[in-house]
Design a protein around this motif. Structure first.
Motif, mmCIF file in Angstrom:
data_model
loop_
_atom_site.group_PDB
_atom_site.id
_atom_site.type_symbol
_atom_site.label_atom_id
_atom_site.label_comp_id
_atom_site.label_asym_id
_atom_site.label_seq_id
_atom_site.Cartn_x
_atom_site.Cartn_y
_atom_site.Cartn_z
ATOM 1 N N LEU A 1 36.665 -5.733 89.758
ATOM 2 C CA LEU A 1 37.582 -4.588 89.797
ATOM 3 C C LEU A 1 37.048 -3.685 90.907
ATOM 4 O O LEU A 1 36.373 -2.668 90.663
ATOM 5 C CB LEU A 1 37.608 -3.879 88.438
ATOM 6 C CG LEU A 1 37.974 -4.784 87.245
ATOM 7 C CD1 LEU A 1 37.788 -4.063 85.915
ATOM 8 C CD2 LEU A 1 39.410 -5.301 87.358
ATOM 9 N N PRO A 2 37.307 -4.093 92.159
ATOM 10 C CA PRO A 2 36.565 -3.539 93.298
ATOM 11 C C PRO A 2 36.706 -2.027 93.490
ATOM 12 O O PRO A 2 35.731 -1.377 93.888
ATOM 13 C CB PRO A 2 37.141 -4.301 94.504
ATOM 14 C CG PRO A 2 38.403 -4.949 94.040
ATOM 15 C CD PRO A 2 38.258 -5.138 92.562
ATOM 16 N N VAL A 3 37.855 -1.470 93.199
ATOM 17 C CA VAL A 3 38.003 -0.026 93.424
ATOM 18 C C VAL A 3 37.128 0.753 92.443
ATOM 19 O O VAL A 3 36.380 1.660 92.829
ATOM 20 C CB VAL A 3 39.487 0.411 93.330
ATOM 21 C CG1 VAL A 3 39.618 1.913 93.523
ATOM 22 C CG2 VAL A 3 40.333 -0.339 94.353
ATOM 23 N N SER A 4 37.205 0.377 91.168
ATOM 24 C CA SER A 4 36.389 1.060 90.150
ATOM 25 C C SER A 4 34.900 0.913 90.459
ATOM 26 O O SER A 4 34.105 1.816 90.183
ATOM 27 C CB SER A 4 36.663 0.474 88.766
ATOM 28 O OG SER A 4 38.025 0.589 88.446
ATOM 29 N N GLU A 5 34.515 -0.235 91.024
ATOM 30 C CA GLU A 5 33.105 -0.485 91.332
ATOM 31 C C GLU A 5 32.656 0.366 92.518
ATOM 32 O O GLU A 5 31.514 0.826 92.563
ATOM 33 C CB GLU A 5 32.901 -1.986 91.628
ATOM 34 C CG GLU A 5 33.006 -2.825 90.349
ATOM 35 C CD GLU A 5 33.426 -4.276 90.584
ATOM 36 O OE1 GLU A 5 33.224 -4.792 91.708
ATOM 37 O OE2 GLU A 5 33.964 -4.891 89.640
ATOM 38 N N ASP A 6 33.559 0.592 93.451
ATOM 39 C CA ASP A 6 33.220 1.335 94.669
ATOM 40 C C ASP A 6 33.229 2.857 94.460
ATOM 41 O O ASP A 6 32.350 3.569 94.949
ATOM 42 C CB ASP A 6 34.220 0.948 95.771
ATOM 43 C CG ASP A 6 34.106 1.837 96.997
ATOM 44 O OD1 ASP A 6 33.006 1.876 97.585
ATOM 45 O OD2 ASP A 6 35.102 2.507 97.355
ATOM 46 N N LEU A 7 34.225 3.359 93.721
ATOM 47 C CA LEU A 7 34.431 4.811 93.626
ATOM 48 C C LEU A 7 33.182 5.561 93.173
ATOM 49 O O LEU A 7 32.835 6.598 93.742
ATOM 50 C CB LEU A 7 35.580 5.126 92.664
ATOM 51 C CG LEU A 7 37.000 4.911 93.190
ATOM 52 C CD1 LEU A 7 38.021 5.244 92.103
ATOM 53 C CD2 LEU A 7 37.254 5.745 94.436
ATOM 54 N N GLY A 8 32.512 5.026 92.165
ATOM 55 C CA GLY A 8 31.352 5.715 91.594
ATOM 56 C C GLY A 8 30.235 5.949 92.588
ATOM 57 O O GLY A 8 29.397 6.839 92.396
ATOM 58 N N THR A 9 30.192 5.166 93.655
ATOM 59 C CA THR A 9 29.123 5.325 94.651
ATOM 60 C C THR A 9 29.454 6.419 95.666
ATOM 61 O O THR A 9 28.576 6.876 96.378
ATOM 62 C CB THR A 9 28.876 4.002 95.424
ATOM 63 O OG1 THR A 9 30.023 3.721 96.249
ATOM 64 C CG2 THR A 9 28.663 2.838 94.458
ATOM 65 N N ARG A 10 30.740 6.807 95.750
ATOM 66 C CA ARG A 10 31.160 7.715 96.831
ATOM 67 C C ARG A 10 31.796 9.006 96.342
ATOM 68 O O ARG A 10 32.177 9.860 97.121
ATOM 69 C CB ARG A 10 32.188 6.991 97.726
ATOM 70 C CG ARG A 10 31.694 5.716 98.337
ATOM 71 C CD ARG A 10 32.601 5.253 99.444
ATOM 72 N NE ARG A 10 33.880 4.734 98.990
ATOM 73 C CZ ARG A 10 35.059 5.208 99.385
ATOM 74 N NH1 ARG A 10 35.137 6.230 100.204
ATOM 75 N NH2 ARG A 10 36.178 4.644 98.950
ATOM 76 N N ILE A 11 31.957 9.139 95.033
ATOM 77 C CA ILE A 11 32.726 10.261 94.494
ATOM 78 C C ILE A 11 31.808 11.434 94.144
ATOM 79 O O ILE A 11 30.626 11.228 93.855
ATOM 80 C CB ILE A 11 33.539 9.769 93.259
ATOM 81 C CG1 ILE A 11 34.767 10.638 93.012
ATOM 82 C CG2 ILE A 11 32.663 9.688 92.017
ATOM 83 C CD1 ILE A 11 35.801 9.964 92.118
ATOM 84 N N LEU A 12 32.343 12.646 94.185
ATOM 85 C CA LEU A 12 31.547 13.821 93.814
ATOM 86 C C LEU A 12 32.481 14.923 93.306
ATOM 87 O O LEU A 12 33.437 15.303 93.985
ATOM 88 C CB LEU A 12 30.755 14.334 95.026
ATOM 89 C CG LEU A 12 29.671 15.360 94.707
ATOM 90 C CD1 LEU A 12 28.556 14.760 93.845
ATOM 91 C CD2 LEU A 12 29.073 15.935 95.990
ATOM 92 N N ALA A 13 32.173 15.442 92.110
ATOM 93 C CA ALA A 13 33.000 16.501 91.520
ATOM 94 C C ALA A 13 32.409 17.874 91.825
ATOM 95 O O ALA A 13 31.223 18.118 91.589
ATOM 96 C CB ALA A 13 33.112 16.301 90.012
ATOM 97 N N LEU A 14 33.247 18.768 92.340
ATOM 98 C CA LEU A 14 32.852 20.156 92.604
ATOM 99 C C LEU A 14 33.165 21.005 91.374
ATOM 100 O O LEU A 14 34.034 20.647 90.573
ATOM 101 C CB LEU A 14 33.634 20.705 93.801
ATOM 102 C CG LEU A 14 33.564 19.908 95.098
ATOM 103 C CD1 LEU A 14 34.420 20.597 96.182
ATOM 104 C CD2 LEU A 14 32.125 19.779 95.581
ATOM 105 N N PRO A 15 32.500 22.159 91.218
ATOM 106 C CA PRO A 15 32.822 23.011 90.068
ATOM 107 C C PRO A 15 34.288 23.454 90.138
ATOM 108 O O PRO A 15 34.774 23.806 91.210
ATOM 109 C CB PRO A 15 31.897 24.219 90.244
ATOM 110 C CG PRO A 15 30.875 23.834 91.256
ATOM 111 C CD PRO A 15 31.479 22.756 92.095
#
Ligand SMILES: *Cc1c(COP(=O)(O)O)cnc(C)c1O
Length: 380
Positions: A341-355
């Motif tokens: 499930l390549p998108v789900s596997e990739d997103l976690g490495t590049r995503i960042l939540a701001l306040p």
């Protein structure tokens, strides 16, 4: 010394709403009906109205809401329940608790919502394997935005799947001009303190337009009781919403519309200031987000980690939802068929939540956007 900004400032929220919450909670101390007191029913009516559903049933948590919805559908061993791999564990854990099998589906790389292409592929794989019966589809309204309900409804109807909405993160969001709460057979809500409509402890609700289902959920949340108290019609759980939580939530609901407007204003300020090279959240068409989470995407893991460190040094807290997709988690990997499930596997490495929370001041928002710009100026 820089003052750190809070990711979720509950003390400040408390101070803003203290008087309203206190008078609601004091009323509970007066009548002492701590279990199923009048505030529970009052809140249920308000929630149903707010979400545009006929019925609301207050329950103990968003997780228990999902559990009871699946129990009502008699989901169990041999059943396949489709859900996104990129979500919180609660969406999948209830499926396994009932002995059924979660089938993980990939998400879209821009909106992070469930992918219809992947969903069709995963259903075909389950049908071809002839081991599980496809029964239900849980659409998750991720990060405050709606799942693609138009497409999910058509798909579920065509394929004979029961459609359930996990709206734990997104109550308050709109889709085609209407608030979420009636897109599926049942919509589950969470009032965990960090959700857009957060209580001061655990709590949840189930919304539905179906009267029989509402009656069934009320029975399930009280040990499967029948028409009288000691008649046990079915196996249920202790899944009630506390009266004190309902009282807190009634006060919080009065302030909720204003809070949603503040969240949207902060999201727009971030969008406007976002430097090139940091991808702002892509909005689902014809919708308004409840902005539970504002996540940006970086080109790669090294840049994400670098931005996170830069923001931390500037007193700006961040979070990563979700570093590892569910099908790669130890608890779920043995229940997964091994599909990539390549998108789900990739997103976690590049995503960042701001306040993003209503307590943020405009000075704090400016500080955050300045920190984004200074990182981009130094790095990109
Ligand atoms: C928070 C959350 C839940 C569970 O809600 P609780 O009230 O914490 O049990 C379920 N699904 C999603 C997507 C969530 O974010």
């Amino acid at each position: 010394m820089i003052t750190p900004i809070a990711f979720l400032d509950l003390p400040k929220q408390q101070a803003r709403l203290k008087d309203a919450i206190k008078s609601r909670v004091d009323a509970v101390f007066e009548h002492c009906r701590f279990v199923m007191g009048p505030e529970v029913e009052e809140l249920e009516q308000r929630l149903a109205e707010f979400g545009g559903a006929k019925y609301a049933v207050g329950v103990s948590s968003g997780t228990d809401a999902l559990l009871m919805v699946l129990m009502a559908e008699e989901i169990g061993p041999g059943d396949a329940v489709f859900l996104p791999a990129f979500t919180y564990t609660a969406t999948a854990e209830v499926v396994l608790l009932l002995g059924a099998t979660p089938v993980f589906v990939d998400v879209e790389p821009d909106t992070f919502q469930i992918s219809l292409t992947s969903l069709a592929e995963r259903l075909t794989a389950v049908r071809d394997a002839e081991e599980l019966e496809p029964r239900a589809l849980i659409g998750v309204d991720l990060f405050g935005q709606p799942a693609p309900w138009d497409e999910l409804k058509i798909f579920a109807a065509q394929e004979g799947l029961t459609l359930i909405a996990d709206c734990a993160q997104s109550f308050g969001a709109s889709y085609h001009g209407r608030r979420l709460g009636h897109e599926a057979r049942a919509t589950t809500l969470s009032f965990f303190p960090s959700k857009p409509l957060g209580g001061y402890g655990d709590g949840g609700a189930i919304l539905t337009d179906d009267e029989d289902l509402a009656i069934l959920y009320r029975s399930l949340r009280t040990h499967g009781e029948g028409k009288t108290r000691y008649e046990v019609e079915r196996i249920g759980i202790n899944g009630r919403l506390d009266t004190i939580q309902a009282a807190v939530l009634l006060a919080k609901l009065d302030a909720f519309e204003d809070e949603l407007i503040k969240r949207e204003a902060i999201a727009c300020a971030y969008d406007r200031a976002m430097p090139q090279g940091i991808q702002q959240p892509v909005r689902v068409p014809d919708s308004e987000s409840a902005w539970a989470i504002y996540s940006v995407l970086l080109p790669d893991a090294a840049k994400r980690d670098s931005l996170q460190a830069h923001l931390k040094a500037a007193g700006v807290p961040t979070a990563v939802y979700y570093p590892k997709p569910l099908h790669h988690q130890p608890a779920y990997s043995e229940h997964h068929d091994g599909a990539a499930l390549p998108v789900s596997e990739d997103l976690g490495t590049r995503i960042l939540a701001l306040p993003i929370q209503p307590e943020l001041t405009s000075e704090e928002v400016d500080r955050i956007t300045e920190a984004l710009k200074s990182w981009a100026g130094d790095t990109l």
